[in-house]
Design a protein around this motif. Structure first.
Motif, PDB file in Angstrom:
ATOM      1  N   MET A 109       0.812  -1.194   0.000  1.00  0.00           N
ATOM      2  CA  MET A 109       0.000   0.000   0.000  1.00  0.00           C
ATOM      3  C   MET A 109       0.864   1.271   0.000  1.00  0.00           C
ATOM      4  SD  MET A 109      -3.040   0.891  -0.151  1.00  0.00           S
ATOM      5  CE  MET A 109      -4.342   1.921   0.358  1.00  0.00           C
ATOM      6  N   LYS A 110       1.938   1.255   0.768  1.00  0.00           N
ATOM      7  CA  LYS A 110       2.809   2.426   0.816  1.00  0.00           C
ATOM      8  C   LYS A 110       3.479   2.674  -0.525  1.00  0.00           C
ATOM      9  CE  LYS A 110       3.848   2.432   5.711  1.00  0.00           C
ATOM     10  NZ  LYS A 110       4.897   2.465   6.725  1.00  0.00           N
ATOM     11  N   ASN A 111       3.817   1.599  -1.229  1.00  0.00           N
ATOM     12  CA  ASN A 111       4.452   1.736  -2.534  1.00  0.00           C
ATOM     13  C   ASN A 111       3.500   2.417  -3.526  1.00  0.00           C
ATOM     14  OD1 ASN A 111       6.447   1.497  -4.451  1.00  0.00           O
ATOM     15  ND2 ASN A 111       5.859  -0.578  -5.018  1.00  0.00           N
ATOM     16  N   GLN A 112       2.222   2.065  -3.486  1.00  0.00           N
ATOM     17  CA  GLN A 112       1.237   2.685  -4.364  1.00  0.00           C
ATOM     18  C   GLN A 112       1.096   4.182  -4.059  1.00  0.00           C
ATOM     19  OE1 GLN A 112      -0.662   1.403  -6.944  1.00  0.00           O
ATOM     20  NE2 GLN A 112       0.631  -0.407  -6.796  1.00  0.00           N
ATOM     21  N   THR A 113       1.126   4.531  -2.794  1.00  0.00           N
ATOM     22  CA  THR A 113       1.017   5.938  -2.403  1.00  0.00           C
ATOM     23  C   THR A 113       2.225   6.724  -2.898  1.00  0.00           C
ATOM     24  OG1 THR A 113      -0.192   5.256  -0.429  1.00  0.00           O
ATOM     25  CG2 THR A 113       0.677   7.486  -0.452  1.00  0.00           C
ATOM     26  N   LYS A 114       3.410   6.141  -2.788  1.00  0.00           N
ATOM     27  CA  LYS A 114       4.609   6.801  -3.293  1.00  0.00           C
ATOM     28  C   LYS A 114       4.534   7.007  -4.797  1.00  0.00           C
ATOM     29  CE  LYS A 114       7.756   5.115   0.260  1.00  0.00           C
ATOM     30  NZ  LYS A 114       8.932   4.284   0.537  1.00  0.00           N
ATOM     31  N   LYS A 115       4.024   6.029  -5.528  1.00  0.00           N
ATOM     32  CA  LYS A 115       3.900   6.146  -6.983  1.00  0.00           C
ATOM     33  C   LYS A 115       2.874   7.212  -7.364  1.00  0.00           C
ATOM     34  CE  LYS A 115       6.917   3.058  -7.833  1.00  0.00           C
ATOM     35  NZ  LYS A 115       8.214   3.412  -8.370  1.00  0.00           N
ATOM     36  N   LYS A 116       1.816   7.334  -6.589  1.00  0.00           N
ATOM     37  CA  LYS A 116       0.811   8.372  -6.852  1.00  0.00           C
ATOM     38  C   LYS A 116       1.395   9.762  -6.587  1.00  0.00           C
ATOM     39  CE  LYS A 116      -3.092   5.345  -6.029  1.00  0.00           C
ATOM     40  NZ  LYS A 116      -4.209   5.008  -5.137  1.00  0.00           N
ATOM     41  N   ILE A 117       2.222   9.874  -5.546  1.00  0.00           N
ATOM     42  CA  ILE A 117       2.889  11.147  -5.272  1.00  0.00           C
ATOM     43  C   ILE A 117       3.862  11.472  -6.399  1.00  0.00           C
ATOM     44  CG2 ILE A 117       4.524  12.297  -3.717  1.00  0.00           C
ATOM     45  CD1 ILE A 117       3.093  10.829  -1.407  1.00  0.00           C
ATOM     46  N   LEU A 118       4.563  10.461  -6.912  1.00  0.00           N
ATOM     47  CA  LEU A 118       5.461  10.677  -8.049  1.00  0.00           C
ATOM     48  C   LEU A 118       4.695  11.113  -9.292  1.00  0.00           C
ATOM     49  CD1 LEU A 118       8.072   7.797  -7.702  1.00  0.00           C
ATOM     50  CD2 LEU A 118       8.451  10.250  -7.441  1.00  0.00           C
ATOM     51  N   THR A 119       3.482  10.618  -9.464  1.00  0.00           N
ATOM     52  CA  THR A 119       2.646  11.062 -10.580  1.00  0.00           C
ATOM     53  C   THR A 119       2.333  12.546 -10.443  1.00  0.00           C
ATOM     54  OG1 THR A 119       1.674   8.867 -10.834  1.00  0.00           O
ATOM     55  CG2 THR A 119       0.448  10.709 -11.762  1.00  0.00           C
ATOM     56  N   LEU A 120       2.036  12.994  -9.240  1.00  0.00           N
ATOM     57  CA  LEU A 120       1.777  14.419  -9.019  1.00  0.00           C
ATOM     58  C   LEU A 120       3.033  15.256  -9.243  1.00  0.00           C
ATOM     59  CD1 LEU A 120      -0.546  14.192  -5.890  1.00  0.00           C
ATOM     60  CD2 LEU A 120      -1.196  14.549  -8.280  1.00  0.00           C
ATOM     61  N   ILE A 121       4.181  14.736  -8.870  1.00  0.00           N
ATOM     62  CA  ILE A 121       5.443  15.434  -9.135  1.00  0.00           C
ATOM     63  C   ILE A 121       5.682  15.525 -10.634  1.00  0.00           C
ATOM     64  CG2 ILE A 121       7.962  15.267  -8.883  1.00  0.00           C
ATOM     65  CD1 ILE A 121       7.428  14.100  -6.073  1.00  0.00           C
ATOM     66  N   ILE A 154       9.750  10.128 -14.854  1.00  0.00           N
ATOM     67  CA  ILE A 154       8.890   9.761 -13.732  1.00  0.00           C
ATOM     68  C   ILE A 154       7.628   9.053 -14.216  1.00  0.00           C
ATOM     69  CG2 ILE A 154       7.494  10.666 -11.835  1.00  0.00           C
ATOM     70  CD1 ILE A 154       9.625  12.910 -11.583  1.00  0.00           C
ATOM     71  N   SER A 155       7.020   9.561 -15.278  1.00  0.00           N
ATOM     72  CA  SER A 155       5.799   8.937 -15.794  1.00  0.00           C
ATOM     73  C   SER A 155       6.067   7.540 -16.352  1.00  0.00           C
ATOM     74  CB  SER A 155       5.177   9.804 -16.887  1.00  0.00           C
ATOM     75  OG  SER A 155       4.712  11.003 -16.349  1.00  0.00           O
ATOM     76  N   SER A 156       7.180   7.376 -17.036  1.00  0.00           N
ATOM     77  CA  SER A 156       7.469   6.058 -17.601  1.00  0.00           C
ATOM     78  C   SER A 156       7.761   5.029 -16.511  1.00  0.00           C
ATOM     79  CB  SER A 156       8.637   6.143 -18.594  1.00  0.00           C
ATOM     80  OG  SER A 156       9.809   6.576 -17.944  1.00  0.00           O
ATOM     81  N   ILE A 157       8.387   5.445 -15.427  1.00  0.00           N
ATOM     82  CA  ILE A 157       8.614   4.534 -14.299  1.00  0.00           C
ATOM     83  C   ILE A 157       7.285   4.139 -13.662  1.00  0.00           C
ATOM     84  CG2 ILE A 157       9.581   4.394 -11.961  1.00  0.00           C
ATOM     85  CD1 ILE A 157      11.934   6.096 -12.998  1.00  0.00           C
ATOM     86  N   ASN A 158       6.400   5.109 -13.507  1.00  0.00           N
ATOM     87  CA  ASN A 158       5.116   4.849 -12.863  1.00  0.00           C
ATOM     88  C   ASN A 158       4.184   3.985 -13.704  1.00  0.00           C
ATOM     89  OD1 ASN A 158       5.706   6.203 -10.528  1.00  0.00           O
ATOM     90  ND2 ASN A 158       4.777   8.104 -11.184  1.00  0.00           N
ATOM     91  N   LEU A 159       4.367   3.958 -15.007  1.00  0.00           N
ATOM     92  CA  LEU A 159       3.506   3.145 -15.873  1.00  0.00           C
ATOM     93  C   LEU A 159       3.564   1.664 -15.510  1.00  0.00           C
ATOM     94  CD1 LEU A 159       3.909   4.591 -19.465  1.00  0.00           C
ATOM     95  CD2 LEU A 159       1.862   4.551 -18.061  1.00  0.00           C
ATOM     96  N   LYS A 160       4.707   1.210 -15.059  1.00  0.00           N
ATOM     97  CA  LYS A 160       4.888  -0.205 -14.746  1.00  0.00           C
ATOM     98  C   LYS A 160       4.225  -0.614 -13.435  1.00  0.00           C
ATOM     99  CE  LYS A 160       9.373   0.003 -16.970  1.00  0.00           C
ATOM    100  NZ  LYS A 160      10.812  -0.022 -16.744  1.00  0.00           N
TER     101      LYS A 160
END
Length: 108
Positions: free
Chosen positions: A1-13, A73-79
């Protein structure tokens, strides 16, 4: 769950990184309607930025750096994300890539 939250924050960044070059181009479009000559337009445009961004390619380089950051950042988050967050990252990736290519070709 924490990993998903970090990825969502990275999406906002990534979104914030995309907004910066978008604002710079929007400002240029706005300034194009103010000045009568190209020299006036450039002078008005540069007055909106601090002195350290007064060089010929300074704002373009800033835009390129933030566009590259948004792409990475977006390409990392896609995975790692699914659903609407994956769609948001796809849109961010496409828009930031387009702005990156626009900035690169404007330097030619």
């Amino acid at each position: 769950m924490k990993n998903q939250t970090k990825k969502k924050i990275l999406t906002l960044i990534s979104f914030i990184c995309l907004i910066i070059p978008f604002i710079i181009y929007s400002l240029w479009i706005y300034v194009c309607n103010l000045g009568t000559t190209q020299a006036e337009r450039v002078s008005i445009f540069k007055n909106y930025f601090p002195d350290f961004l007064d060089g010929r390619w300074s704002t373009t380089i800033v835009s390129i750096i933030f566009s590259i950051s948004a792409v990475i950042i977006s390409s990392i988050n896609l995975k790692h994300l699914n659903g609407i967050w994956k769609l948001i990252n796809i849109v961010l990736l496409i828009l930031s890539s387009l702005l990156l290519f626009l900035n690169l070709f404007s330097m030619m």
